[in-house]
Design an enzyme around this catalytic site. Structure first.
Site, PDB file in Angstrom:
ATOM      1  CG  ASP A  16      -1.746  -1.255   1.348  1.00 32.83           C
ATOM      2  OD1 ASP A  16      -2.363  -1.658   0.355  1.00 32.83           O
ATOM      3  OD2 ASP A  16      -1.744  -1.845   2.450  1.00 32.83           O
ATOM      4  CD  GLU A  17       4.800  -0.461   0.049  1.00 29.84           C
ATOM      5  OE1 GLU A  17       5.354  -1.294   0.781  1.00 29.84           O
ATOM      6  OE2 GLU A  17       4.148  -0.770  -0.977  1.00 29.84           O
ATOM      7  CE  LYS A  19       3.311  -2.492  -4.466  1.00 25.31           C
ATOM      8  NZ  LYS A  19       2.801  -2.083  -3.130  1.00 25.31           N
ATOM      9  CB  ALA A  42      -1.873  -7.073  -5.381  1.00 25.80           C
ATOM     10  N   GLY A  43      -4.390  -4.729  -4.373  1.00 25.70           N
ATOM     11  CA  GLY A  43      -5.194  -3.638  -4.902  1.00 25.70           C
ATOM     12  C   GLY A  43      -4.337  -2.507  -5.434  1.00 25.70           C
ATOM     13  CG  HIS A  44      -2.352  -2.336  -8.396  1.00 24.20           C
ATOM     14  ND1 HIS A  44      -1.096  -2.171  -7.889  1.00 24.20           N
ATOM     15  CD2 HIS A  44      -2.455  -3.650  -8.701  1.00 24.20           C
ATOM     16  CE1 HIS A  44      -0.453  -3.339  -7.900  1.00 24.20           C
ATOM     17  NE2 HIS A  44      -1.271  -4.249  -8.381  1.00 24.20           N
ATOM     18  CB  THR A 302      -9.497  -6.383   3.179  1.00 22.12           C
ATOM     19  OG1 THR A 302      -8.711  -5.250   3.598  1.00 22.12           O
ATOM     20  CG2 THR A 302      -8.574  -7.472   2.639  1.00 22.12           C
ATOM     21  NE  ARG A 306      -4.302  -0.076   3.190  1.00 22.64           N
ATOM     22  CZ  ARG A 306      -4.467   0.659   2.106  1.00 22.64           C
ATOM     23  NH1 ARG A 306      -4.173   1.944   2.141  1.00 22.64           N
ATOM     24  NH2 ARG A 306      -4.930   0.134   0.984  1.00 22.64           N
ATOM     25  CG  LEU A 332       0.140   8.524   0.444  1.00 26.36           C
ATOM     26  CD1 LEU A 332       0.785   7.248  -0.088  1.00 26.36           C
ATOM     27  CD2 LEU A 332      -1.112   8.157   1.223  1.00 26.36           C
TER      28      LEU A 332
END
Length: 426
Positions: A16-17, A19, A42-44, A302, A306, A332
Site C-alpha cells: 500500500d505504498e 506503487k 493486490a489492490g491498485h 479488504t 490499516r 503520501l
C-alpha cells in the site's frame, strides 16, 4: 538503449505504498508493464483527471494507450476476477485488445482454493495471519505440491478434468470441511473450461514475448505487488503473503535478473499495515486516526482499516539491502500536513540494548521499542507544489534527513493522489 531498459518498482514496507501511481507515471517511458507475483489480493488505485480507477490483477499500465501489459507466470490468476476487470476496463473506455497478455504457465485460483483459505484461517484462531481470503496461499500450495491448474489447462477439457481430479485426491480428507466433494469435479470442469474460453484471447507464451521484446531494445517495467516485509522469505513470516515480492521478478517472468538494471523503491512517508504481525513503530489515538483518515488508509481489496505507524529507518535500510534499491519515490507526504510533530524511528531498543536489525523471531521483534527522532511539522497545503525548493522548510528537512540516512537518492516526491501531483528531482 538506456541503463533503465528494465526497471523494477517495489514496495519497501508492508504494501500500500503507492506503487500503482508510479507504475502509471513511468509507464509513459516503457513499452511493457509486467506483474510477476501475487494475485487479486493486490489492490491498485490510480487517479486520472480526478477519477479513481481500481484494479486487483491486471497491471495498472493498462491505463496507458498503446502500452502492452503482461501477467507473468509467477502470478496466480482468478479467472473470475480477470474477466470482471476486463469488463470494467472496457466499460471505462480502456482498450485491452492486443494489449493484455497472460502467461500460459500462470496458476489458476479456483473456488475451492478460496474455501480452503477461509477454512485454514479460521483454524488458526488467535494466530491467524490476516489473509485477504482470496485463495492465494492455497493456490501457491497446490503449485508447490505439483497438483495445480495452469491457464493452459483451462483450454483442454480432458487435461482440466485430470488436474481437478488429482487436486481433489490430495484433498479428500479436507473436502467435507470446505463444502466440496468429488461429485463437484464435472461441474468445476465445465465452469472453468467456460471461463478459459473467455480469457483464451489473452493467454500466450509470455516468456518468449518478453525476451524477444528485450532483444529488440524494448523497455520493460516490472510492477511488484504487496511490499518487502510481506515477502515469503524476507518478510515478517508467517505474517506475509505467499509469494516472493522481492526476488520473484525473474522466477515469475522468465526475464533474467541480470537484465534488471534499475530498482525504484516506493516508500510511504509514514507506515501502514493490514492484518496481523509485529509493527514496532505503530501508533494509536488521535494522530493515527488523523493519518488514517487523510490517507484513506483502508484496504483496496479488504476495506479493512490499516494499522498506522511512523516511518521506520531500520525497516527501510533492510529493504534497500535486500532489494538493491537504486532510487526512492516518497509517497503520501501531503498526508502529514497539519501535524505539529512528525517522528522517524531510527533504531530499536531490545532488552536494554540498542539494535538496528529486523529480528527473525516475531515474539522478540514485537518486544522491540522504537527510538524516535522528532521533526517539526508543517501546516501548509503542499498538494499543488511542483518543486522541492517550494516545499515548506520543515518538509525539506524531513526529506533530506531520510535521503541522507538511507544513502539513496529520493528522485520522486508524491504530494497528492493524481499523477500530476508529483515532484521530480534530479
Amino acid at each position: 538503449m538506456t541503463n533503465k531498459q528494465c526497471m523494477l518498482i517495489i514496495g519497501s514496507q508492508y504494501g500500500d505504498e503507492g506503487k500503482g501511481k508510479f507504475t502509471d507515471i513511468l509507464a509513459d517511458e516503457y513499452d511493457y508493464i509486467v506483474r510477476f507475483q501475487g494475485g487479486d489480493n493486490a489492490g491498485h488505485s490510480i487517479v486520472i483527471n480526478g477519477t479513481k480507477y481500481k484494479l486487483r490483477l491486471i497491471p495498472s499500465g493498462i491505463f496507458k494507450p498503446f502500452k502492452k501489459t503482461v501477467i507473468g507466470h509467477g502470478v496466480v490468476v482468478n479467472p473470475k476476477t480477470l474477466i470482471k476487470e476486463i469488463k470494467y476496463l472496457k466499460e471505462n473506455k480502456f482498450d485491452v485488445k492486443n494489449r493484455l497478455f497472460i502467461s500460459n504457465r500462470a496458476h489458476v485460483i479456483t473456488d475451492y482454493h478460496i474455501a480452503i483459505d477461509k477454512y485454514y484461517e479460521d483454524l488458526k484462531g488467535e494466530q491467524k495471519v490476516g489473509t485477504t481470503l482470496c485463495g492465494i496461499g492455497p493456490c501457491y500450495a497446490d503449485k508447490i505440491q505439483r497438483v495445480g491448474i495452469r491457464t493452459s489447462d483451462l483450454l483442454d477439457k480432458n487435461e482440466l478434468r485430470n488436474k481437478i481430479k488429482l487436486s481433489f485426491q490430495t484433498k479428500r480428507h479436507l473436502l467435507p470441511h470446505i463444502g466440496f466433494s468429488t461429485q463437484d469435479v464435472e461441474r468445476l470442469v465445465n465452469e472453468y473450461y467456460a471461463l478459459g474460453q473467455q480469457i483464451k484471447p489473452y493467454i500466450s507464451n509470455t516468456i518468449d514475448l518478453l525476451n524477444d521484446a528485450y532483444r529488440k531494445g524494448k523497455k520493460i517495467l516490472f510492477e511488484g505487488a504487496q511490499g518487502t516485509f510481506l515477502d515469503i522469505d524476507m518478510g515478517t513470516y508467517p505474517y506475509v503473503t505467499s509469494s516472493s515480492t522481492v526476488a520473484g521478478v525473474s522466477s515469475g517472468t522468465g526475464i533474467s535478473m541480470t537484465k534488471i538494471n534499475s530498482v525504484l523503491s516506493i516508500v510511504k512517508a509514514y507506515t501502514s499495515r493490514v492484518g496481523e504481525g509485529p509493527f514496532v513503530a505503530e501508533i494509536f489515538g488521535e494522530t493515527a486516526d488523523y493519518i488514517r483518515d487523510r490517507g484513506s488508509e483502508y484496504g483496496t481489496v479488504t476495506k479493512r482499516p490499516r494499522r498506522i505507524g511512523w516511518l521506520d529507518l531500520v525497516m527501510l535500510k533492510y529493504a534497500i539491502n535486500v532489494v538493491g534499491t537504486t532510487e526512492i519515490a516518497l509517497t503520501l507526504l501531503d498526508v502529514l500536513s497539519g501535524l505539529k510533530e512528525i517522528k522517524i524511528c531510527i533504531a530499536y531498543k531490545y532488552e536494554n540494548k540498542i539494535i538496528s536489525e529486523i529480528l527473525p523471531n516475531n515474539n522478540e521483534y514485537a518486544k522491540c521499542k522504537p527510538i524516535y527522532k522528532t521533526f517539526k511539522g508543517w501546516k501548509e497545503d503542499i498538494t499543488k507544489i511542483n518543486s522541492f525548493n517550494k516545499l515548506p522548510k520543515n518538509a525539506q528537512t524531513y526529506i533530506n534527513f531520510l535521503s541522507k540516512s538511507l544513502v539513496t537518492p529520493i528522485t520522486y516526491i508524491s504530494v497528492g493522489n493524481d499523477r500530476v501531483r508529483t515532484i521530480k528531482r534530479g
